[in-house]
Design a protein around this motif. Structure first.
Motif, PDB file in Angstrom:
ATOM      1  N   VAL A  11       0.857  -1.171   0.000  1.00 23.88           N
ATOM      2  CA  VAL A  11       0.000   0.000   0.000  1.00 23.88           C
ATOM      3  C   VAL A  11       0.898   1.227   0.000  1.00 23.88           C
ATOM      4  O   VAL A  11       1.886   1.283   0.713  1.00 23.88           O
ATOM      5  CB  VAL A  11      -0.919   0.019   1.246  1.00 23.88           C
ATOM      6  CG1 VAL A  11      -1.765   1.272   1.281  1.00 23.88           C
ATOM      7  CG2 VAL A  11      -1.790  -1.217   1.285  1.00 23.88           C
ATOM      8  N   THR A  13       0.999   5.690  -0.326  1.00 23.03           N
ATOM      9  CA  THR A  13       0.281   6.957  -0.285  1.00 23.03           C
ATOM     10  C   THR A  13       1.116   7.996  -1.012  1.00 23.03           C
ATOM     11  O   THR A  13       2.323   7.835  -1.164  1.00 23.03           O
ATOM     12  CB  THR A  13       0.027   7.441   1.153  1.00 23.03           C
ATOM     13  OG1 THR A  13       1.276   7.640   1.798  1.00 23.03           O
ATOM     14  CG2 THR A  13      -0.808   6.452   1.925  1.00 23.03           C
ATOM     15  N   TRP A  14       0.470   9.049  -1.464  1.00 25.14           N
ATOM     16  CA  TRP A  14       1.193  10.144  -2.090  1.00 25.14           C
ATOM     17  C   TRP A  14       0.732  11.448  -1.470  1.00 25.14           C
ATOM     18  O   TRP A  14      -0.327  11.522  -0.874  1.00 25.14           O
ATOM     19  CB  TRP A  14       1.011  10.160  -3.605  1.00 25.14           C
ATOM     20  CG  TRP A  14      -0.415  10.324  -4.041  1.00 25.14           C
ATOM     21  CD1 TRP A  14      -1.311   9.337  -4.287  1.00 25.14           C
ATOM     22  CD2 TRP A  14      -1.113  11.554  -4.248  1.00 25.14           C
ATOM     23  NE1 TRP A  14      -2.519   9.883  -4.627  1.00 25.14           N
ATOM     24  CE2 TRP A  14      -2.429  11.234  -4.623  1.00 25.14           C
ATOM     25  CE3 TRP A  14      -0.765  12.894  -4.153  1.00 25.14           C
ATOM     26  CZ2 TRP A  14      -3.380  12.199  -4.897  1.00 25.14           C
ATOM     27  CZ3 TRP A  14      -1.717  13.856  -4.438  1.00 25.14           C
ATOM     28  CH2 TRP A  14      -3.001  13.497  -4.812  1.00 25.14           C
ATOM     29  N   ARG A  15       1.551  12.434  -1.612  1.00 27.03           N
ATOM     30  CA  ARG A  15       1.239  13.738  -1.044  1.00 27.03           C
ATOM     31  C   ARG A  15       1.904  14.803  -1.907  1.00 27.03           C
ATOM     32  O   ARG A  15       3.064  14.671  -2.264  1.00 27.03           O
ATOM     33  CB  ARG A  15       1.768  13.804   0.379  1.00 27.03           C
ATOM     34  CG  ARG A  15       1.465  15.068   1.104  1.00 27.03           C
ATOM     35  CD  ARG A  15       1.906  14.936   2.564  1.00 27.03           C
ATOM     36  NE  ARG A  15       1.839  16.203   3.246  1.00 27.03           N
ATOM     37  CZ  ARG A  15       0.772  16.654   3.869  1.00 27.03           C
ATOM     38  NH1 ARG A  15      -0.319  15.919   3.897  1.00 27.03           N
ATOM     39  NH2 ARG A  15       0.786  17.815   4.468  1.00 27.03           N
ATOM     40  N   GLU A  31      -4.448  16.991  -1.028  1.00 24.28           N
ATOM     41  CA  GLU A  31      -4.531  15.546  -1.203  1.00 24.28           C
ATOM     42  C   GLU A  31      -5.853  15.153  -1.854  1.00 24.28           C
ATOM     43  O   GLU A  31      -5.961  14.098  -2.452  1.00 24.28           O
ATOM     44  CB  GLU A  31      -4.387  14.810   0.133  1.00 24.28           C
ATOM     45  CG  GLU A  31      -2.980  14.761   0.658  1.00 24.28           C
ATOM     46  CD  GLU A  31      -2.577  16.067   1.326  1.00 24.28           C
ATOM     47  OE1 GLU A  31      -3.454  16.773   1.858  1.00 24.28           O
ATOM     48  OE2 GLU A  31      -1.385  16.391   1.294  1.00 24.28           O
TER      49      GLU A  31
END
Length: 84
Positions: A11, A13-15, A31
Motif C-alpha cells: 500500500v 500513499t502520495w502527497r 490531497e
C-alpha cells in the motif's frame, strides 16, 4: 516457531509538496481534488505561480477567467504568472 507469509499486498500513499495544505480558492486539501474533479492525482494537478502560491489547476483557471481587467493571484494580488 516459524511463520510463513502466504501473500502480501503493498500500500502506498502520495502527497503533494506545496507551500500550504489547502487550495486558497476552493479550500479543499491538496490531497483531495477540487470540486470539479472526482479523483485526486494527475487529473487534478497543482500549479504554482511566480509568487509561490499554489492552487488546483481547475481552480486557478476559473479564477483567471473571472478576472475582467488584470489576472491576479487570489492570495497576494500580484500579477499571475505560472511558474516555469
Amino acid at each position: 516457531m516459524k511463520i510463513k507469509i502466504k501473500s502480501w499486498t503493498g500500500v502506498a500513499t502520495w502527497r503533494w509538496i506545496a507551500n500550504d495544505d489547502n487550495c486558497g480558492i476552493c479550500r479543499m486539501p491538496f490531497e483531495n481534488c477540487c470540486s470539479d474533479c472526482k479523483l485526486p492525482g494527475d487529473d487534478c494537478p497543482l500549479v504554482w505561480g511566480q509568487c509561490s502560491h499554489c492552487f488546483h489547476i481547475h481552480c486557478i483557471m476559473k479564477w483567471l477567467q473571472s478576472q475582467q481587467l488584470q489576472q491576479q493571484c487570489p492570495m497576494c494580488r500580484q500579477e499571475w504568472k505560472f511558474k516555469e
